[in-house]
Design a protein around this motif. Structure first.
Motif, mmCIF file in Angstrom:
data_model
loop_
_atom_site.group_PDB
_atom_site.id
_atom_site.type_symbol
_atom_site.label_atom_id
_atom_site.label_comp_id
_atom_site.label_asym_id
_atom_site.label_seq_id
_atom_site.Cartn_x
_atom_site.Cartn_y
_atom_site.Cartn_z
ATOM 1 N N GLY A 9 0.828 -1.206 0.000
ATOM 2 C CA GLY A 9 0.000 0.000 0.000
ATOM 3 C C GLY A 9 0.864 1.258 0.000
ATOM 4 N N MET A 10 0.200 2.416 0.012
ATOM 5 C CA MET A 10 0.930 3.691 -0.066
ATOM 6 C C MET A 10 1.881 3.865 1.133
ATOM 7 N N LEU A 11 1.377 3.640 2.325
ATOM 8 C CA LEU A 11 2.236 3.773 3.510
ATOM 9 C C LEU A 11 3.131 2.543 3.658
ATOM 10 N N ASP A 30 0.756 -8.841 1.907
ATOM 11 C CA ASP A 30 -0.345 -7.953 1.525
ATOM 12 C C ASP A 30 -1.591 -8.831 1.362
ATOM 13 N N ARG A 31 -2.283 -8.712 0.274
ATOM 14 C CA ARG A 31 -3.539 -9.455 0.096
ATOM 15 C C ARG A 31 -3.397 -10.980 0.175
ATOM 16 N N GLU A 32 -2.189 -11.481 -0.163
ATOM 17 C CA GLU A 32 -2.019 -12.943 -0.209
ATOM 18 C C GLU A 32 -2.151 -13.566 1.189
ATOM 19 N N VAL A 33 -1.964 -12.761 2.237
ATOM 20 C CA VAL A 33 -2.259 -13.247 3.596
ATOM 21 C C VAL A 33 -3.404 -12.357 4.101
ATOM 22 N N ASP A 34 -4.607 -12.858 3.940
ATOM 23 C CA ASP A 34 -5.824 -12.065 4.127
ATOM 24 C C ASP A 34 -6.084 -11.805 5.622
ATOM 25 N N ILE A 35 -6.074 -10.545 6.000
ATOM 26 C CA ILE A 35 -6.251 -10.213 7.426
ATOM 27 C C ILE A 35 -7.650 -10.538 7.948
ATOM 28 N N THR A 36 -8.593 -10.760 7.023
ATOM 29 C CA THR A 36 -9.954 -11.074 7.487
ATOM 30 C C THR A 36 -10.106 -12.569 7.790
ATOM 31 N N LYS A 89 -15.136 -5.617 7.740
ATOM 32 C CA LYS A 89 -14.270 -6.800 7.776
ATOM 33 C C LYS A 89 -12.795 -6.385 7.789
ATOM 34 N N LEU A 90 -12.461 -5.415 6.930
ATOM 35 C CA LEU A 90 -11.055 -5.024 6.813
ATOM 36 C C LEU A 90 -10.591 -4.116 7.949
ATOM 37 N N ASN A 91 -11.444 -3.189 8.355
ATOM 38 C CA ASN A 91 -11.002 -2.172 9.320
ATOM 39 C C ASN A 91 -11.284 -2.529 10.780
ATOM 40 N N HIS A 111 -0.361 -0.123 14.790
ATOM 41 C CA HIS A 111 -1.531 -0.102 13.919
ATOM 42 C C HIS A 111 -1.815 1.347 13.528
ATOM 43 N N ILE A 112 -2.246 1.539 12.277
ATOM 44 C CA ILE A 112 -2.492 2.910 11.804
ATOM 45 C C ILE A 112 -3.989 3.200 11.777
ATOM 46 N N SER A 113 -4.343 4.324 12.361
ATOM 47 C CA SER A 113 -5.750 4.739 12.358
ATOM 48 C C SER A 113 -5.865 6.161 11.792
ATOM 49 N N THR A 114 -6.957 6.813 12.055
ATOM 50 C CA THR A 114 -7.299 8.008 11.270
ATOM 51 C C THR A 114 -7.963 9.121 12.095
ATOM 52 N N THR A 141 -15.764 2.177 11.200
ATOM 53 C CA THR A 141 -15.082 0.879 11.167
ATOM 54 C C THR A 141 -13.643 1.013 11.677
ATOM 55 N N LYS A 142 -12.995 2.147 11.388
ATOM 56 C CA LYS A 142 -11.632 2.349 11.904
ATOM 57 C C LYS A 142 -11.680 2.481 13.429
ATOM 58 N N ALA A 143 -12.697 3.162 13.950
ATOM 59 C CA ALA A 143 -12.847 3.296 15.409
ATOM 60 C C ALA A 143 -13.057 1.916 16.043
ATOM 61 N N THR A 161 -3.416 9.121 11.877
ATOM 62 C CA THR A 161 -2.855 10.104 10.967
ATOM 63 C C THR A 161 -3.959 10.692 10.097
ATOM 64 N N ALA A 162 -3.596 11.584 9.160
ATOM 65 C CA ALA A 162 -4.617 12.268 8.351
ATOM 66 C C ALA A 162 -4.017 12.744 7.037
ATOM 67 N N TRP A 163 -4.845 12.895 6.029
ATOM 68 C CA TRP A 163 -4.470 13.522 4.752
ATOM 69 C C TRP A 163 -3.127 12.980 4.234
ATOM 70 N N LEU A 164 -3.057 11.663 4.168
ATOM 71 C CA LEU A 164 -1.799 10.994 3.831
ATOM 72 C C LEU A 164 -1.519 11.025 2.328
HETATM 73 N N1 LIG Z 1 -4.829 7.522 2.794
HETATM 74 C C1 LIG Z 1 -5.145 8.434 3.717
HETATM 75 O O1 LIG Z 1 -5.379 9.612 3.413
HETATM 76 C C2 LIG Z 1 -5.219 8.038 5.166
HETATM 77 C C3 LIG Z 1 -5.576 9.008 6.107
HETATM 78 C C4 LIG Z 1 -5.631 8.647 7.453
HETATM 79 C C5 LIG Z 1 -5.321 7.353 7.836
HETATM 80 N N2 LIG Z 1 -4.986 6.430 6.896
HETATM 81 C C6 LIG Z 1 -4.674 5.066 7.340
HETATM 82 O O2 LIG Z 1 -3.324 4.793 6.994
HETATM 83 C C7 LIG Z 1 -3.166 3.395 6.734
HETATM 84 C C8 LIG Z 1 -2.455 3.200 5.411
HETATM 85 O O3 LIG Z 1 -3.251 3.781 4.387
HETATM 86 P P1 LIG Z 1 -2.830 3.701 2.842
HETATM 87 O O4 LIG Z 1 -3.441 4.883 2.183
HETATM 88 O O5 LIG Z 1 -1.372 3.436 2.730
HETATM 89 O O6 LIG Z 1 -3.660 2.395 2.400
HETATM 90 P P2 LIG Z 1 -3.638 1.625 1.009
HETATM 91 O O7 LIG Z 1 -2.702 2.270 0.050
HETATM 92 O O8 LIG Z 1 -5.059 1.425 0.612
HETATM 93 O O9 LIG Z 1 -2.984 0.221 1.413
HETATM 94 C C9 LIG Z 1 -3.674 -0.793 2.051
HETATM 95 C C10 LIG Z 1 -3.067 -2.111 1.623
HETATM 96 O O10 LIG Z 1 -3.789 -3.176 2.261
HETATM 97 C C11 LIG Z 1 -4.053 -4.168 1.265
HETATM 98 N N3 LIG Z 1 -5.185 -5.022 1.601
HETATM 99 C C12 LIG Z 1 -6.489 -4.866 1.214
HETATM 100 N N4 LIG Z 1 -7.228 -5.885 1.653
HETATM 101 C C13 LIG Z 1 -6.400 -6.707 2.350
HETATM 102 C C14 LIG Z 1 -6.587 -7.935 3.043
HETATM 103 N N5 LIG Z 1 -7.794 -8.505 3.126
HETATM 104 N N6 LIG Z 1 -5.525 -8.510 3.640
HETATM 105 C C15 LIG Z 1 -4.298 -7.938 3.567
HETATM 106 N N7 LIG Z 1 -4.060 -6.773 2.927
HETATM 107 C C16 LIG Z 1 -5.091 -6.165 2.314
HETATM 108 C C17 LIG Z 1 -4.324 -3.335 0.034
HETATM 109 O O11 LIG Z 1 -4.321 -4.112 -1.147
HETATM 110 P P3 LIG Z 1 -5.175 -3.573 -2.426
HETATM 111 O O12 LIG Z 1 -4.540 -2.299 -2.854
HETATM 112 O O13 LIG Z 1 -5.027 -4.676 -3.409
HETATM 113 O O14 LIG Z 1 -6.582 -3.374 -1.945
HETATM 114 C C18 LIG Z 1 -3.171 -2.334 0.108
HETATM 115 O O15 LIG Z 1 -1.975 -2.853 -0.427
HETATM 116 C C19 LIG Z 1 -4.581 2.797 6.807
HETATM 117 O O16 LIG Z 1 -4.783 2.231 8.080
HETATM 118 C C20 LIG Z 1 -5.493 4.003 6.655
HETATM 119 O O17 LIG Z 1 -6.736 3.801 7.263
HETATM 120 C C21 LIG Z 1 -4.915 6.746 5.570
#
Ligand SMILES: NC(=O)c1ccc[n+]([C@@H]2O[C@H](COP(=O)([O-])OP(=O)(O)OC[C@H]3O[C@@H](n4cnc5c(N)ncnc54)[C@H](OP(=O)(O)O)[C@@H]3O)[C@@H](O)[C@H]2O)c1
Length: 315
Positions: A9-11, A30-36, A89-91, A111-114, A141-143, A161-164
């Motif tokens: 993912g991005m982070l 990542d997705r290959e080990v499903d957190i759900t 399921k995911l959050n 763990h990262i939250s929002t 769901t994040k809460a 975190t916020a506005w990532l």
């Molecule tokens: N982006 C923001 O602005 C923002 C702001 C505040 C907080 N946050 C928090 O920061 C954290 C990181 O955010 P991010 O933007 O980096 O997220 P992201 O880019 O969406 O990355 C999430 C990763 O989790 C993977 N994933 C999805 N379903 C999964 C599963 N069932 N099992 C395992 N991995 C799975 C995703 O794969 P796919 O790409 O294939 O779905 C992706 O690689 C999150 O907790 C988010 O809530 C983000």
């Protein structure tokens, strides 16, 4: 050994890069080990002990998972309203499963939250102890994910975190750059306040928690490791989406990322007509994290400039 979940993912990709740079022993999934799927997580921790996963020169002791960093999540705020079960399921269930596994193997969890766990009705930066009041499905769901972790285990750091934005993922800076290169006028809301967060800055803070905990020295019985619990991290300062877009435009023009003139016009959230209600004020207080980790937090404008100037910038 550090297990990084959501490493693509991005982070997560930024954390992965910094773990490599620091030569820390880690493995990413990542997705290959499903957190759900709780069994998938358990199976993975069992497999990790086997040589098949590692170069044979990695000492057996280094294969013990001491830390789990969870960067996986359901992050599409608008779509979450249409897919509440999947977001839940995911959050919420995912973090619960991860916390259970972490506890069972004696690992600490980051763990990262929002900021979306708050309703955004505040007028001063949100501190960690304020009650949660999420507005939409994503925030709720994040809460719930935070609550599950706190109920399940004690050795956690939850970082809100916020506005990532970062290099490998969809984000506001990339979206604005693309729009500014294809339109001569755009509208951006000016009545939602917050602070942007540069993913490499957050990634380095995540690693600092690990470093500070693992290398904590005891003085007269006092441990200098940061106390477990919730922390807030964004860049320093505050702005609104319109001002953020204006700065993206200024820097984009300066460093050749935006090739044409574009006028950025302010509008209200109501005029813009977004589907999901977003917090109007989501500035997070960083006092706790700054003191605990002895951080000097970069100003959001300086980090934005680093991002736009970087060779890795690829909207
Ligand atoms: N982006 C923001 O602005 C923002 C702001 C505040 C907080 N946050 C928090 O920061 C954290 C990181 O955010 P991010 O933007 O980096 O997220 P992201 O880019 O969406 O990355 C999430 C990763 O989790 C993977 N994933 C999805 N379903 C999964 C599963 N069932 N099992 C395992 N991995 C799975 C995703 O794969 P796919 O790409 O294939 O779905 C992706 O690689 C999150 O907790 C988010 O809530 C983000």
């Amino acid at each position: 050994m550090i297990w990084l979940i959501g490493c693509k993912g991005m982070l997560g990709s930024e954390v992965a890069k910094q773990l490599d740079e620091k030569k820390l022993p880690w493995i990413g999934t990542d997705r290959e080990v499903d957190i759900t799927d709780p069994q998938a997580l358990i199976d993975f921790t069992n497999k990790i002990e086997t040589a098949a996963y590692f170069p044979s020169d990695l000492r057996k002791a280094d294969r013990k998972i001491q830390w789990i960093i969870n960067c996986s999540a359901y992050t599409n705020v608008d779509k979450a309203e249409e897919e509440p079960e999947l977001a839940e399921k995911l959050n919420a269930t995912g973090p619960l499963n991860i916390a259970r596994v972490a506890r069972s193997i004696g690992a600490k969890l980051i763990h990262i939250s929002t900021d979306y766990v708050f309703d955004g009705q505040g007028t001063a930066p949100y501190t960690e102890d304020l009650p949660k009041a999420p507005l939409g499905v994503y925030g709720k769901t994040k809460a719930a994910g935070e609550d599950a972790i706190m109920k399940e285990m004690n050795t956690y750091y939850i970082i809100r975190t916020a506005w990532l934005y970062g290099f490998d993922g969809k984000n506001f800076v990339y979206t604005m750059t693309k729009l500014m290169n294809s339109h001569d006028q755009i509208r951006v809301v000016n009545d939602q306040k917050g602070t942007p967060t540069y993913a490499p800055d957050l990634a380095s803070v995540i690693l600092r928690f690990i470093d500070k905990s693992d290398n904590a020295k005891s003085f007269f019985g006092k441990n200098s490791a940061p106390a477990y619990g919730i922390y807030h991290f964004t860049n320093a300062g505050q702005t609104n989406w319109y001002e953020f877009a204006c700065e993206i435009y200024r820097l984009g023009r300066k460093f050749g990322r935006i090739k044409q003139e574009c006028t950025v016009n302010p509008c209200t959230t109501e005029e813009y007509g977004a589907k999901v209600q977003r917090p109007a004020y989501s500035v997070l207080s960083k006092d706790k994290i700054s003191k605990s980790l002895k951080l000097k937090i970069p100003e959001w404008q300086n980090s934005l400039e680093k991002f736009i100037k970087s060779d890795r910038f690829n909207p």
